[in-house]
Design an enzyme around this catalytic site. Structure first.
Site, PDB file in Angstrom:
ATOM      1  N   SER A 124      15.760  13.965  70.277  1.00 26.56           N
ATOM      2  CA  SER A 124      15.141  14.447  69.033  1.00 26.56           C
ATOM      3  C   SER A 124      15.170  13.403  67.925  1.00 26.56           C
ATOM      4  CB  SER A 124      15.883  15.687  68.534  1.00 26.56           C
ATOM      5  OG  SER A 124      15.952  16.656  69.541  1.00 26.56           O
ATOM      6  N   SER A 130      10.337  19.738  68.438  1.00 27.61           N
ATOM      7  CA  SER A 130       9.654  20.402  69.557  1.00 27.61           C
ATOM      8  C   SER A 130       8.627  19.461  70.184  1.00 27.61           C
ATOM      9  CB  SER A 130       8.948  21.667  69.057  1.00 27.61           C
ATOM     10  OG  SER A 130       9.895  22.542  68.493  1.00 27.61           O
ATOM     11  N   TRP A 154      20.184  14.862  64.962  1.00 28.31           N
ATOM     12  CA  TRP A 154      20.870  16.029  65.546  1.00 28.31           C
ATOM     13  C   TRP A 154      21.634  15.706  66.830  1.00 28.31           C
ATOM     14  CZ3 TRP A 154      20.046  19.202  61.740  1.00 28.31           C
ATOM     15  CH2 TRP A 154      18.767  19.429  61.220  1.00 28.31           C
ATOM     16  N   GLN A 335      28.507  44.420  63.503  1.00 24.38           N
ATOM     17  CA  GLN A 335      28.227  45.780  63.032  1.00 24.38           C
ATOM     18  C   GLN A 335      29.357  46.734  63.415  1.00 24.38           C
ATOM     19  OE1 GLN A 335      25.635  46.192  61.160  1.00 24.38           O
ATOM     20  NE2 GLN A 335      25.850  48.384  60.810  1.00 24.38           N
ATOM     21  N   LEU A 337      32.425  46.064  63.926  1.00 23.59           N
ATOM     22  CA  LEU A 337      33.643  45.819  63.141  1.00 23.59           C
ATOM     23  C   LEU A 337      33.446  46.156  61.663  1.00 23.59           C
ATOM     24  CD1 LEU A 337      34.438  44.180  65.783  1.00 23.59           C
ATOM     25  CD2 LEU A 337      35.828  42.791  64.263  1.00 23.59           C
ATOM     26  N   GLY A 338      32.235  46.525  61.269  1.00 20.71           N
ATOM     27  CA  GLY A 338      31.991  46.889  59.872  1.00 20.71           C
ATOM     28  C   GLY A 338      32.335  45.732  58.944  1.00 20.71           C
ATOM     29  N   GLU A 362      18.104  22.376  72.669  1.00 19.38           N
ATOM     30  CA  GLU A 362      17.500  22.141  74.006  1.00 19.38           C
ATOM     31  C   GLU A 362      16.142  22.834  74.099  1.00 19.38           C
ATOM     32  OE1 GLU A 362      19.519  21.525  77.552  1.00 19.38           O
ATOM     33  OE2 GLU A 362      21.343  20.796  76.580  1.00 19.38           O
TER      34      GLU A 362
HETATM   35  C1  LIG Z   1      23.400  21.474  66.042  1.00 22.19           C
HETATM   36  C2  LIG Z   1      22.284  20.830  66.794  1.00 22.19           C
HETATM   37  C3  LIG Z   1      22.580  20.007  67.874  1.00 22.19           C
HETATM   38  C4  LIG Z   1      21.553  19.340  68.550  1.00 22.19           C
HETATM   39  N1  LIG Z   1      21.867  18.459  69.568  1.00 22.19           N
HETATM   40  C5  LIG Z   1      20.896  17.654  70.068  1.00 22.19           C
HETATM   41  C6  LIG Z   1      21.219  16.593  70.966  1.00 22.19           C
HETATM   42  O1  LIG Z   1      22.394  16.387  71.348  1.00 22.19           O
HETATM   43  N2  LIG Z   1      20.222  15.775  71.386  1.00 22.19           N
HETATM   44  C7  LIG Z   1      18.928  15.959  70.997  1.00 22.19           C
HETATM   45  O2  LIG Z   1      18.079  15.161  71.413  1.00 22.19           O
HETATM   46  N3  LIG Z   1      18.581  16.959  70.163  1.00 22.19           N
HETATM   47  C8  LIG Z   1      19.529  17.816  69.677  1.00 22.19           C
HETATM   48  N4  LIG Z   1      19.200  18.830  68.805  1.00 22.19           N
HETATM   49  C9  LIG Z   1      17.813  18.974  68.382  1.00 22.19           C
HETATM   50  C10 LIG Z   1      17.149  20.266  68.846  1.00 22.19           C
HETATM   51  O3  LIG Z   1      16.864  20.207  70.205  1.00 22.19           O
HETATM   52  C11 LIG Z   1      15.923  20.487  67.949  1.00 22.19           C
HETATM   53  O4  LIG Z   1      16.408  20.883  66.672  1.00 22.19           O
HETATM   54  C12 LIG Z   1      14.964  21.508  68.503  1.00 22.19           C
HETATM   55  O5  LIG Z   1      14.360  21.014  69.661  1.00 22.19           O
HETATM   56  C13 LIG Z   1      13.894  21.917  67.482  1.00 22.19           C
HETATM   57  O6  LIG Z   1      13.318  20.822  66.851  1.00 22.19           O
HETATM   58  P1  LIG Z   1      13.189  20.842  65.246  1.00 22.19           P
HETATM   59  O7  LIG Z   1      14.523  21.157  64.714  1.00 22.19           O
HETATM   60  O8  LIG Z   1      12.563  19.567  64.819  1.00 22.19           O
HETATM   61  O9  LIG Z   1      12.229  22.052  64.932  1.00 22.19           O
HETATM   62  P2  LIG Z   1      10.611  22.045  64.909  1.00 22.19           P
HETATM   63  O10 LIG Z   1      10.096  21.450  66.160  1.00 22.19           O
HETATM   64  O11 LIG Z   1      10.172  21.465  63.611  1.00 22.19           O
HETATM   65  O12 LIG Z   1      10.315  23.600  64.930  1.00 22.19           O
HETATM   66  C14 LIG Z   1      10.331  24.410  63.762  1.00 22.19           C
HETATM   67  C15 LIG Z   1       9.880  25.816  64.155  1.00 22.19           C
HETATM   68  O13 LIG Z   1       8.533  25.759  64.649  1.00 22.19           O
HETATM   69  C16 LIG Z   1       8.472  26.350  65.940  1.00 22.19           C
HETATM   70  N5  LIG Z   1       7.476  25.659  66.750  1.00 22.19           N
HETATM   71  C17 LIG Z   1       7.313  24.306  66.898  1.00 22.19           C
HETATM   72  N6  LIG Z   1       6.307  24.058  67.752  1.00 22.19           N
HETATM   73  C18 LIG Z   1       5.830  25.268  68.169  1.00 22.19           C
HETATM   74  C19 LIG Z   1       4.804  25.684  69.058  1.00 22.19           C
HETATM   75  N7  LIG Z   1       4.061  24.797  69.728  1.00 22.19           N
HETATM   76  N8  LIG Z   1       4.604  27.012  69.231  1.00 22.19           N
HETATM   77  C20 LIG Z   1       5.358  27.932  68.573  1.00 22.19           C
HETATM   78  N9  LIG Z   1       6.353  27.595  67.734  1.00 22.19           N
HETATM   79  C21 LIG Z   1       6.594  26.277  67.533  1.00 22.19           C
HETATM   80  C22 LIG Z   1       9.877  26.191  66.513  1.00 22.19           C
HETATM   81  O14 LIG Z   1      10.126  27.132  67.551  1.00 22.19           O
HETATM   82  C23 LIG Z   1      10.733  26.422  65.283  1.00 22.19           C
HETATM   83  O15 LIG Z   1      10.886  27.806  65.070  1.00 22.19           O
HETATM   84  C24 LIG Z   1      20.211  19.557  68.171  1.00 22.19           C
HETATM   85  C25 LIG Z   1      19.922  20.417  67.104  1.00 22.19           C
HETATM   86  C26 LIG Z   1      20.934  21.035  66.419  1.00 22.19           C
HETATM   87  C27 LIG Z   1      20.571  21.931  65.244  1.00 22.19           C
END
Ligand SMILES: Cc1cc2nc3c(=O)[nH]c(=O)nc-3n(C[C@H](O)[C@H](O)[C@H](O)COP(=O)(O)OP(=O)(O)OC[C@H]3O[C@@H](n4cnc5c(N)ncnc54)[C@H](O)[C@@H]3O)c2cc1C
Length: 379
Positions: A124, A130, A154, A335, A337-338, A362
């Protein structure tokens, strides 16, 4: 379930559960409260050969199959979700080496992983979540090696891990087919880490940006063919989304047990709140959903081990289903545990915060549904 899986898996569950109850759960509250690395869990898992049990025995590991690893992660998450990211991230980071590494790479990196070095996964970016294939991190050929520049966002266990599988664009004109995977070491000049993210849950697991400032690495660090990196990254997730499902399952199981015990102890209107049918139905639903998530997750684990044709569907399905179950079950546990569910004296509020992440990383659960829809014909 007991009747459906071989007795050795239930024995494994019992031994992990005993370890977790003694050496991991007692620190879960403090790890969360102080957002600190679960060092006690790391040491306990490493000394029990469970921090990276998936490493094949020929490279010094336990050679645990996907179901055994899922059970380890589930049981650790039942006590402390942050700690369960230690084996989960180690598997995520190193599956690309197992799937596409040459013998020298396997010998060097898997052996050190089994000995206790961490392995993270860098896909990422800040502008490529995504839509991971739109990544900007680049690797440019430089004589007999490569120069990496860019940053990843991330990254779980960043800074703790010694090794990183990094996906980088080697030909931006080819899009996803111009992405290549590399192994980067923490000690490579030009590698640095950002500040720890301040997270809602999983607060004991470090999540940081990783920066690559003209990091020069040799050709021996390339994983698989040039241009095969994105396909490798997706194949990796087919195997590791099952570990996120297992993690979600463990969180849900922990929350269910806490809520069930509380419902039997807490008295209102002169009787245990468990005696009210409204509470019983919630607990029955929780147990039913967990049982269904467990079946799907274990089935996907068996498919991972066999690399079945429908693995992509099942791994997305179990991750999506189990994480939605974890969110629902932990919310209902709060819920039950209130007011006591809403404060950190009891573990269910932590579990609810932890569950949320399993719906996001993921690949978000929207993305899992896209993946499933694309693979309906495999069924
Ligand atoms: C604590 C944490 C640990 C992580 N660890 C790792 C790691 O070790 N390695 C790594 O590579 N990544 C890691 N990630 C990244 C994680 O995989 C991404 O945050 C995730 O894939 C979503 O990407 P984004 O946050 O950019 O959200 P976005 O892609 O910007 O998505 C935002 C919203 O839009 C929706 N959306 C986007 N595209 C579509 C579509 N085509 N159709 C419908 N809905 C859509 C999504 O579902 C989401 O609700 C981690 C994230 C977190 C928060």
């Amino acid at each position: 379930m007991e009747a459906l899986i071989a007795p050795e898996y239930e024995e494994l569950r019992e031994s992990v559960r005993a370890l977790v109850e003694k050496k991991i759960s007692p620190f879960a509250h403090d790890v969360d409260e102080n957002a600190r690395f679960p060092q006690e869990a790391y040491e306990a898992l490493q000394s029990a050969d469970m921090a990276a049990a998936h490493v094949p025995s020929e490279f010094g590991g336990q050679g645990a199959d996907a179901l055994a690893v899922a059970i380890i992660i589930e049981e650790v998450a039942r006590g402390c979700a942050s700690s369960s990211l230690i084996p989960a991230v180690n598997k995520l980071g190193s599956i690309p080496v197992i799937l596409a590494g040459n013998l020298d790479q396997k010998e060097k990196y898997l052996r050190q992983l089994a000995e206790g070095k961490g392995f993270s996964y860098c896909l990422s970016e800040s502008e490529a979540g995504s839509d991971a294939a739109s990544m900007k991190t680049k690797a440019v050929r430089d004589g007999d090696g490569w120069i990496l520049s860019g940053s990843k966002k991330w990254i779980s266990n960043a800074g703790f891990s010694d090794f990183y599988t990094v996906l980088a664009s080697t030909d931006s004109s080819l899009g996803a087919k111009g992405i290549t995977a590399f192994i980067v070491e923490k000690s490579d000049p030009g590698v640095s880490f950002g500040a720890h993210e301040k997270k809602m849950g999983f607060r004991g697991s470090p999540t940081c940006e990783v920066y690559f400032d003209n990091v020069r690495i040799g050709e021996d660090r390339r994983l698989g063919e040039v241009g095969s990196g994105f396909a490798l990254a997706m194949r990796t997730l087919d195997h590791t989304r099952i570990t996120i499902a297992a993690q979600a399952l463990g969180i849900a199981q922990g929350a269910f047990e806490a809520a069930n015990a509380y419902a039997h102890e807490r008295k209102q209107f002169g009787k245990a709140i468990f005696d009210f049918q409204g509470v019983q139905f919630m607990l029955a639903d929780m147990a039913m959903q967990i049982a269904a998530a467990r079946q799907l997750t274990y089935l996907a684990a068996v498919k991972s081990e066999r690399s079945d044709d429908d693995l992509t569907f099942y791994s997305a399905a179990c991750k999506c289903f189990a994480s939605d179950v974890a969110m629902k079950v932990t919310t209902d546990a709060v819920q039950i545990l209130g007011g006591y569910g809403y404060v950190s004296d009891f573990p269910v509020e932590r579990m609810m915060r932890d569950a949320k992440l399993t719906q996001i990383y993921e690949g978000t659960n929207q993305i899992q549904r896209i993946v499933m829809a694309r693979h309906l014909s495999d069924l």
